[in-house]
Design an enzyme around this catalytic site. Sequence first.
Site, short mmCIF file in Angstrom:
data_model
loop_
_atom_site.label_atom_id
_atom_site.label_comp_id
_atom_site.label_asym_id
_atom_site.label_seq_id
_atom_site.Cartn_x
_atom_site.Cartn_y
_atom_site.Cartn_z
N THR A 1 0.62 -1.32 0.01
CA THR A 1 -0.13 -0.42 -0.03
C THR A 1 0.94 1.04 -0.60
O THR A 1 0.61 1.98 -0.05
CB THR A 1 -0.92 -0.04 1.25
N GLU B 1 16.87 -0.30 1.10
CA GLU B 1 18.32 0.27 0.88
C GLU B 1 18.54 0.79 1.96
O GLU B 1 17.56 1.13 3.04
CB GLU B 1 19.02 0.65 -0.35
N TYR C 1 20.91 -2.37 -15.64
CA TYR C 1 19.78 -2.06 -16.97
C TYR C 1 20.79 -1.56 -17.91
O TYR C 1 20.22 -2.15 -18.98
CB TYR C 1 18.47 -0.22 -16.50
N GLU D 1 31.79 -4.64 -9.37
CA GLU D 1 32.37 -3.04 -9.08
C GLU D 1 33.82 -3.18 -7.81
O GLU D 1 33.67 -4.35 -7.35
CB GLU D 1 31.38 -2.00 -8.67
N HIS E 1 27.33 2.34 -2.88
CA HIS E 1 27.20 0.95 -2.61
C HIS E 1 27.95 0.99 -1.10
O HIS E 1 29.54 1.22 -0.85
CB HIS E 1 28.02 -0.20 -2.88
#
Lengths: 347, 288
Positions: free
Chosen positions: B17, B98, B159, B209, B246
């Site tokens: 919701t 996150e 992506y 990475e 990160h």
Amino acid sequence: MVTSSEEAAQVAAEIGGAVVVKSQILASKRGKGGGIKFASVPEEAREAAVSILAMTVQGHKVGKLLVEEKIQIDKELYLAITVDGSAKKPVIIASSQGGVNIEDVPDEHIVKSYVDITVGVYPYLGREIARRIGLTGKPAADYAKLLPLLYKCFKGKDAELVEINPLVISRDNLIAVDSKFTVDDDALYRQRDVPYVEDRTSIEKQAHDLGLAFVELGGNIAVMANGAGMSMGSLDTLVHYGGSPANFLDAGGGTGTEGTAKALELLLQTNPRVIFINIFGGITRCDDVANALIQVKKTREISVPVIIRLVGTNEEEGVKILNDHGIQAYKVMQDAAAKTVEIANGG
Amino acid sequence: MAIIIDEKNRLIVQGITGNQGRFHTTQMLAYGTQVVGGVSPGKGGMEVDGIPVYDTVFAAVEAQNANASVLFIPAPFAKDAAFEAISAGIKVLVIVTEHIPVHDEMEIVDYAKRNGTTVVGPNTFGIVSSGKCKIGIPPNQFFIEGPIGVVARSGTLTYEIVGNLTANRMGQSTVVGLGGDRVVGLSFVDVLEKFERDPQTKAVVLVGEIGGNAEEMASLFIKDMTKPVVAYIAGKSAPPGKRMGHAGAIIERGKGTFNAKVEALQVAGAKIAALPFEVPGLLREVMG
């Protein structure tokens, strides 16, 4: 803890014997940098304090000193608990060779023990590690008491690292002579009693307060991308084309119009020659980014060119908003990056 | 085939919701994912996009026979929500959230392991078995079915690379986002093992990475793989000692450098793309 040479001499007089005067900074290797000195009388402590307070140690200006009794050092140990990302567990790192950088200690002198977090750390583990690093008698018994307490601190305070180096054996007593303690940024909301010590630049701090990850890099291309990996990929691509990025900025996921606008304001503070925006929207929506850019353009003059690449979630809506305001969006990252570098390098 | 998830997964959305939960429920339905329910304490009985909302994960599992869950829950409450999903018998748990404290992440991963739950994330875009099922937040239009397996630490960069694959008509078997945090449920090796066994997957793209040693560990496995691997490592231009967003992306004490990772992967036989858009060309080379 003292901040002047007079106080240092006074504390030394109160201790009444040989003392050590230590710079209090957020870095290790203070000794090598000259930031720790010994003194046998208060006048020497004063002189030591004068010289250390005037120093920059490991890139840090010294503002505070710790004056304490000089202890007899029979042996220096190393003990730390940290998070091991590949094991996905806490790891206890212990060595009989402390006082130096743990990276310089040969593997055969390091004992590593992973913690089962459903069990935790009990004295038996302390006794076993003490045995393996060759401790006996009272120091071994104290070690077994210390380890569960250190783990309690590590877990209870959401630490990423607790480190005692050196952990000194002095006349059969265990004494933590120096320590390092790093708390997980993501847990600060529930660790409000942990004092926060700032080690960011002013602009990095502003970014942090906005919930953005920002690192200054010193070049002339301001960069904004969404996602840490994409931000790094953007920097790598700009550098590949001969550009020099001013910063790393991860605008994060799903930041929305307001947050994106603030990120743009921040970039303008770095006085770049060109701004490069690289968005591949997943949780971030392209129309939010477009609206943010238009909003910032309306509220203040952007005197430098902006190159924007915009694809992903709600791409059509985003590109249309930009086009309606006379801004063209790039679809391909390397085209946008190449154009950005051309402008930055005076093209 | 594909790995970890397929068209048979029955998904619930924890936090359905909220803004993100609502938006991505719609997106996942549009992709064809079987979203069978949502969970939002105190809001049981509501509907979101025609999907029934339950008060607890147990209720959703009982009513809908759900076997997968995705979390759109704020970090301070994520551990509770993850524990709930695991104890209710959810087999695939995708945690998009996150900024979850690392101590909570260790507890989640530990509990999941003891209960046989696969955790994707935290701090992940999710997982897509292209053409079959998407759990998470990636934009739908770039994921088409095909022979390439993709495993990555980072979302948007994935992506970018998947977008490049699709533009070159190279579809994907499964695209897995491990997550950007220091402690996550799956490692590169866990996923590479599955790709090696998956008949649909013919080649693998690894998106890594700087920081940590995950890529170095992966290279030890890649050495013995029969399927070709193309890798891109982000952060070539990153300075040491600066955390690049990160939690894990930081070169500390000279470890986790770009060069060390590239060298380890090359020695293991992987092809290295210097920039994201070089990936399709390298795949074409290694796949013949």
